[in-house]
Design an enzyme around this catalytic site. Sequence first.
Site, mmCIF file in Angstrom:
data_model
loop_
_atom_site.group_PDB
_atom_site.id
_atom_site.type_symbol
_atom_site.label_atom_id
_atom_site.label_comp_id
_atom_site.label_asym_id
_atom_site.label_seq_id
_atom_site.Cartn_x
_atom_site.Cartn_y
_atom_site.Cartn_z
ATOM 1 C CE LYS A 65 32.890 24.593 44.587
ATOM 2 N NZ LYS A 65 31.555 24.109 44.774
ATOM 3 C CB SER A 90 32.414 17.727 36.239
ATOM 4 O OG SER A 90 32.044 17.273 37.523
ATOM 5 C CD GLU A 216 28.923 14.740 55.315
ATOM 6 O OE1 GLU A 216 29.803 15.015 54.486
ATOM 7 O OE2 GLU A 216 29.154 14.110 56.353
ATOM 8 N N GLY A 220 26.651 10.285 51.642
ATOM 9 C CA GLY A 220 28.086 10.570 51.667
ATOM 10 C C GLY A 220 28.461 11.300 52.939
ATOM 11 C CG ASP A 222 33.118 12.503 53.196
ATOM 12 O OD1 ASP A 222 32.038 12.650 52.591
ATOM 13 O OD2 ASP A 222 34.022 13.348 53.182
ATOM 14 C CB SER A 316 25.929 26.312 48.358
ATOM 15 O OG SER A 316 25.200 25.192 47.907
HETATM 16 C C1 LIG Z 1 31.046 23.149 45.477
HETATM 17 C C2 LIG Z 1 29.696 23.280 46.013
HETATM 18 C C3 LIG Z 1 29.377 22.860 47.318
HETATM 19 C C4 LIG Z 1 30.398 22.222 48.236
HETATM 20 O O1 LIG Z 1 31.436 23.120 48.526
HETATM 21 P P1 LIG Z 1 32.785 22.672 49.219
HETATM 22 O O2 LIG Z 1 33.574 23.902 49.365
HETATM 23 O O3 LIG Z 1 33.439 21.633 48.349
HETATM 24 O O4 LIG Z 1 32.399 22.040 50.527
HETATM 25 C C5 LIG Z 1 28.096 23.066 47.762
HETATM 26 N N1 LIG Z 1 27.138 23.614 46.978
HETATM 27 C C6 LIG Z 1 27.404 24.023 45.724
HETATM 28 C C7 LIG Z 1 26.309 24.626 44.932
HETATM 29 C C8 LIG Z 1 28.692 23.875 45.204
HETATM 30 O O5 LIG Z 1 28.939 24.277 43.950
#
Ligand SMILES: *Cc1c(COP(=O)(O)O)cnc(C)c1O
Length: 331
Positions: A65, A90, A216, A220, A222, A316
């Site tokens: 992020k 959050s 996903e 969820g 979607d 991620s």
């Molecule tokens: C926000 C986040 C996601 C999902 O990312 P999107 O861009 O909303 O699809 C996945 N893994 C982590 C660790 C995140 O912080």
Amino acid sequence: MGAQAESLATTPVPLPTYDDVVAASERLAGIAHRTPVLTSRTFDARTGAQAFFKAESLQRSGAFKFRGAYNAIAKLDPEAKRRGVVTFSSGNHAQAIAYAGRLQGVPTVIVMPQDAPAMKMAATKGYGGEVVTYDRYKEDREAIGRRLAAERGLTLIPPYDHADVIAGQGTAAKELFEEVGPLDILLVCLGGGGLLAGCALAAKALSPECKVIGVEPEAGNDGQRSLRSGAIVRIPIPTSIADGALTPALGERNFGIIRSSVADIVTVSDAQLVETLRFFVERMKIVVEPTGCLSAAAALHGAVPCSGKRVGIVISGGNVDPKALAGFLAA
Ligand SMILES: *Cc1c(COP(=O)(O)O)cnc(C)c1O
């Protein structure tokens, strides 16, 4: 007025392109970590794949992020930077905005539920963000964000449905392809689809034959239903340990890219996430938050057949409370 409103509603939003990902990577150079690409013989033996893990758990602020947040703030004009930005989250986007704002001298306001985890609230404040709390059962966070933006002249940077956020997130896959070359499959988790959309832009440009597959939580799905039906499907906020992926719907921009550039979206269960989390700790010696386990779980548990393929796996994030981590490992 009526005619104008109508045409606005039917005009598709402009989508970011790979050129925007390249521009983002220039803004992030020397600032975001070029995170390591890890491999695991055990993982390859179990899946039959040759897997390359892009470890965004080791990114600044603990998740990818940071890329999108920094890029979006960097693109603001000096006056907008002086006034500051606001967001509602959050989770990891909140910390990323607070941190990216501090690095660029831009004030940040984060709208968070008053019952958000103490660790996340403390981290956001620690990075210098001003936290404004709300009651998640009674108030609408987006409305609060918009009101603060209007009252204080702040720029709203939402967590995924934003061209500069998507372009920033795509730099993670750009780096992966630059390091390991073309891939057969790229597995990327999704909530609102910022990371998935950005990575799909990079894959299309750098490894056009690569199948990009979203992952996903089962509870969820979607995104899967949206891709398969051709229209955004909205669901009640799902329940899963993958707390970074608990969004009710894909963003409009995100879906615009995903529908044309993502081959499929698959799901994994919470039990599979826990097993994958344990695999990362035991075998690869890395701490990965449950949401960050989604893409690897899809390969490990056969949701995506990977045998004989070169597979990219985006990890991620790594922001998991140590007590919760201990609980998952003991389970
Ligand atoms: C926000 C986040 C996601 C999902 O990312 P999107 O861009 O909303 O699809 C996945 N893994 C982590 C660790 C995140 O912080």
